[in-house]
Design a protein around this motif. Structure first.
Motif, mmCIF file in Angstrom:
data_model
loop_
_atom_site.group_PDB
_atom_site.id
_atom_site.type_symbol
_atom_site.label_atom_id
_atom_site.label_comp_id
_atom_site.label_asym_id
_atom_site.label_seq_id
_atom_site.Cartn_x
_atom_site.Cartn_y
_atom_site.Cartn_z
ATOM 1 N N MET A 42 -0.226 4.812 17.803
ATOM 2 C CA MET A 42 -1.402 5.398 17.216
ATOM 3 C C MET A 42 -1.204 5.153 15.766
ATOM 4 O O MET A 42 -0.195 5.555 15.235
ATOM 5 N N TYR A 43 -2.384 4.685 15.258
ATOM 6 C CA TYR A 43 -2.326 4.810 13.561
ATOM 7 C C TYR A 43 -3.766 5.021 13.281
ATOM 8 O O TYR A 43 -4.772 4.272 13.704
ATOM 9 N N ASN A 44 -3.976 6.125 12.573
ATOM 10 C CA ASN A 44 -5.349 6.603 12.318
ATOM 11 C C ASN A 44 -6.086 6.682 13.383
ATOM 12 O O ASN A 44 -7.306 6.356 13.318
ATOM 13 N N ASN B 191 2.891 -5.515 0.064
ATOM 14 C CA ASN B 191 1.753 -5.018 -0.065
ATOM 15 C C ASN B 191 1.196 -4.463 1.194
ATOM 16 O O ASN B 191 0.736 -3.474 1.370
ATOM 17 N N THR B 192 1.856 -5.063 2.140
ATOM 18 C CA THR B 192 1.478 -4.589 3.596
ATOM 19 C C THR B 192 2.208 -3.125 3.674
ATOM 20 O O THR B 192 1.539 -2.147 4.282
ATOM 21 N N THR B 193 3.306 -3.170 3.230
ATOM 22 C CA THR B 193 4.042 -1.637 3.586
ATOM 23 C C THR B 193 3.405 -0.867 2.684
ATOM 24 O O THR B 193 3.001 0.546 3.114
ATOM 25 N N TYR B 194 2.945 -1.086 1.725
ATOM 26 C CA TYR B 194 2.353 0.013 0.473
ATOM 27 C C TYR B 194 0.995 0.232 1.088
ATOM 28 O O TYR B 194 0.588 1.462 1.194
ATOM 29 N N GLN B 195 0.175 -0.710 1.557
ATOM 30 C CA GLN B 195 -1.073 -0.383 2.280
ATOM 31 C C GLN B 195 -1.192 0.617 3.488
ATOM 32 O O GLN B 195 -1.906 1.285 3.721
ATOM 33 N N TYR B 196 0.037 0.060 4.201
ATOM 34 C CA TYR B 196 0.138 0.895 5.461
ATOM 35 C C TYR B 196 0.117 2.560 5.065
ATOM 36 O O TYR B 196 -0.343 3.266 5.525
ATOM 37 N N PHE B 197 1.164 2.906 4.204
ATOM 38 C CA PHE B 197 1.193 4.438 3.693
ATOM 39 C C PHE B 197 -0.084 4.673 2.874
ATOM 40 O O PHE B 197 -0.575 5.804 3.118
ATOM 41 N N GLN B 198 -0.714 3.891 2.217
ATOM 42 C CA GLN B 198 -1.996 4.425 1.439
ATOM 43 C C GLN B 198 -3.181 4.447 2.317
ATOM 44 O O GLN B 198 -3.943 5.350 2.296
ATOM 45 N N ASN B 199 -3.220 3.715 3.603
ATOM 46 C CA ASN B 199 -4.452 3.767 4.298
ATOM 47 C C ASN B 199 -4.368 4.704 5.367
ATOM 48 O O ASN B 199 -5.200 5.117 6.071
ATOM 49 N N SER B 200 -3.053 5.427 5.688
ATOM 50 C CA SER B 200 -2.849 6.154 6.691
ATOM 51 C C SER B 200 -3.207 7.724 6.273
ATOM 52 O O SER B 200 -3.108 8.149 5.194
HETATM 53 C C1 LIG Z 1 -5.743 -1.026 4.357
HETATM 54 O O1 LIG Z 1 -7.094 -1.101 4.269
HETATM 55 C C2 LIG Z 1 -7.559 -2.269 3.473
HETATM 56 C C3 LIG Z 1 -9.199 -1.845 3.104
HETATM 57 O O2 LIG Z 1 -9.729 -1.356 4.412
HETATM 58 C C4 LIG Z 1 -7.446 -3.413 4.336
HETATM 59 O O3 LIG Z 1 -7.990 -4.548 3.726
HETATM 60 C C5 LIG Z 1 -6.029 -3.455 4.551
HETATM 61 O O4 LIG Z 1 -5.808 -4.410 5.602
HETATM 62 C C6 LIG Z 1 -5.384 -2.348 5.396
HETATM 63 N N1 LIG Z 1 -3.955 -2.585 5.385
HETATM 64 C C7 LIG Z 1 -3.215 -2.197 6.263
HETATM 65 C C8 LIG Z 1 -1.612 -2.621 6.062
HETATM 66 O O5 LIG Z 1 -3.604 -1.360 7.120
#
Ligand SMILES: *[C@@H]1O[C@H](CO)[C@@H](O)[C@H](O)[C@H]1NC(C)=O
Ligand SMILES: *[C@@H]1O[C@H](CO)[C@@H](O)[C@H](O)[C@H]1NC(C)=O
Ligand SMILES: *[C@@H]1O[C@H](CO)[C@@H](O)[C@H](O)[C@H]1NC(C)=O
Ligand SMILES: *[C@@H]1O[C@H](CO)[C@@H](O)[C@H](O)[C@H]1NC(C)=O
Ligand SMILES: *[C@@H]1O[C@H](CO)[C@@H](O)[C@H](O)[C@H]1NC(C)=O
Length: 392
Positions: free
Chosen positions: A357-359, A219-228
């Motif tokens: 740097m991330y976002n 999930n962390t890996t997935y969100q890292y790409f999704q949020n970037s």
């Molecule tokens: C991705 O964004 C969500 C919603 O803002 C946040 O809850 C989550 O921690 C973020 N995850 C990562 C890995 O950056």
């Protein structure tokens, strides 16, 4: 494929036809036999799709195979057009595959897709043969079916024999020989991308090797790409002999010296960039011709091409950690870690020991994967994964 081509051949003249009739008949019955086997296999595939987690993982709920072909007069629904191939093997040539993937569907702007789409991460394994760390990856993927897909490129003679309960079962794509540092390496990367693009749900494409490990839970890996807001392709302008020193003047006008970039091979790109890479016919011939030993194509081609075509989509860094500190500044290969190196301290160090740097923000989460790990590292990794890596 062959059968279709045979069937499309123009009819031979009558004389000729009579002479070849028995052979034609034989071919025809063979065709029906193969058709029968094909239908049998599809039925078997359907059975698997309904009864096996592993196959279901390769097809999200929306894209499950439908039972019947459309009836006469019945309209084909969108979901039948966008269903991904059920298995990774196919009979297309590279030319056919790249052509098909170049026009793979994507969503433009903010309009999105006109159907419910759960984006997936395509994990593209570029390996020689076996995946000795597969048990660790199995635990990483477990429980996340429908949000990832897997593609494995190996030496062509190698036949993986994963069992049907493995996430790697039938995920080997048609592969060709890869030579270290040569354009054939980029060919393999493009082949992986093209195969993965055939699944409309794949949104992020990560290249990993058999010696890579995941550092965080899925999930962390997935969100890292999704949020970037950017893709993780390392791209730097290195003035030294291993950077600009590998540039060849014949690259101009497609690539000028100031545009020449370098970076480690292990990238992550989004769907837009993946399509740009497989459809490229402008830079590819130049690199094939002028980036030859001494110049390592896998460290320059995608890095340079994307920097020119999509500068602002790149984070200019990779998410795959590696240790080049052993062996000096011009070492050809990075350090490999085995059983004795794997400690909690070591793993925590590579998970959060740097800033990047991330976002547009400072972050201490810079790497999602790490290499290179020897097969002997598997046992201690499996042991430490639940407490240190967050899965397993
Ligand atoms: C991705 O964004 C969500 C919603 O803002 C946040 O809850 C989550 O921690 C973020 N995850 C990562 C890995 O950056
Ligand atoms: C797969 O290959 C490995 C190593 O070559 C072998 O030990 C194993 O028995 C094989 N498994 C199956 C199911 O054939
Ligand atoms: C991961 O995310 C999915 C979808 O958001 C959720 O259903 C699942 O419970 C999460 N798993 C973990 C271990 O947090
Ligand atoms: C990446 O490098 C390019 C120059 O090659 C630069 O224009 C761009 O701003 C850099 N991106 C980031 C996120 O630093
Ligand atoms: C990131 O950290 C550096 C030094 O640690 C600091 O100079 C800079 O202002 C920080 N940038 C942001 C966006 O917080």
């Amino acid at each position: 494929m062959e059968d279709a081509k045979q069937a499309a051949l123009p009819a031979a003249p009558a004389q000729e036809q009579r002479r070849v009739f028995p052979a034609g008949l034989l071919r025809l019955s063979l065709g029906f036999l193969l058709l029968g086997v094909g239908v049998g296999l599809s039925a078997f595939g359907l059975f698997l799709a309904r009864h096996s987690e592993a196959v279901a993982a390769a097809a999200p709920a929306l894209f499950r195979p439908c039972v019947a072909a459309p009836e006469e007069g019945e309209e084909m629904e969108l979901e039948r057009w966008i269903r991904p191939p059920a298995r990774a093997r196919h009979a297309m040539t590279d030319e056919e595959l790249l052509w098909l993937a170049s026009s793979a569907p994507r969503a433009r702007g903010h309009r999105g897709y006109p159907f419910r789409r759960v984006p997936k991460v395509a994990f593209m394994f570029l390996a020689h043969g076996p995946l000795p760390l597969a048990p660790l990856w199995e635990r990483f993927f477990r429980g996340n079916e429908g949000r990832y897909s897997i593609y494995v490129h190996t030496m062509p003679v190698y036949r993986a024999n994963f069992t049907s309960d493995s996430v790697f079962y039938r995920r080997q794509i048609p592969s060709k020989v890869v030579e270290w540092g040569q354009m054939t390496m980029c060919d393999a990367e493009r082949r992986l991308l093209a195969n993965a693009l055939l699944d409309i749900s794949n949104e992020w494409f990560v290249l990993v090797s058999e010696s890579c490990i995941p550092l965080f839970d899925f999930n962390t890996t997935y969100q890292y790409f999704q949020n970037s807001s950017q893709s993780f392709v390392m791209s730097i302008d290195d003035p030294g002999r291993d950077g600009r020193g590998r540039y060849n003047l014949n690259m101009a006008p497609e690539v000028y010296l100031e545009q020449w970039r370098k970076g480690w091979q292990w990238f992550e790109v989004d769907r837009e960039l993946a399509i740009a890479i497989v459809r490229d016919t402008l830079y590819y011939p130049k690199f094939k011709k002028f980036c030859r030993p001494g110049c390592y194509a896998d460290e320059h081609y995608i890095q340079t091409m994307l920097t020119i075509e999509a500068t602002h989509s790149l984070a200019n860094r990779t998410v795959t950690w590696v240790d080049w500190s052993r062996g000096g500044p011009h070492a050809a290969h990075p350090a490999t870690f085995g059983r004795g190196d794997i400690t909690e301290e070591f793993l925590r160090g590579i998970r959060g020991g740097e800033t990047c740097m991330y976002n547009n923000q400072n972050s201490t989460m810079c790497h999602l994967f790490a290499r290179k790990f020897a097969p002997s590292a598997l046992e201690p990794l499996l042991e430490l994964a639940p407490t240190v890596l967050g899965f397993g």
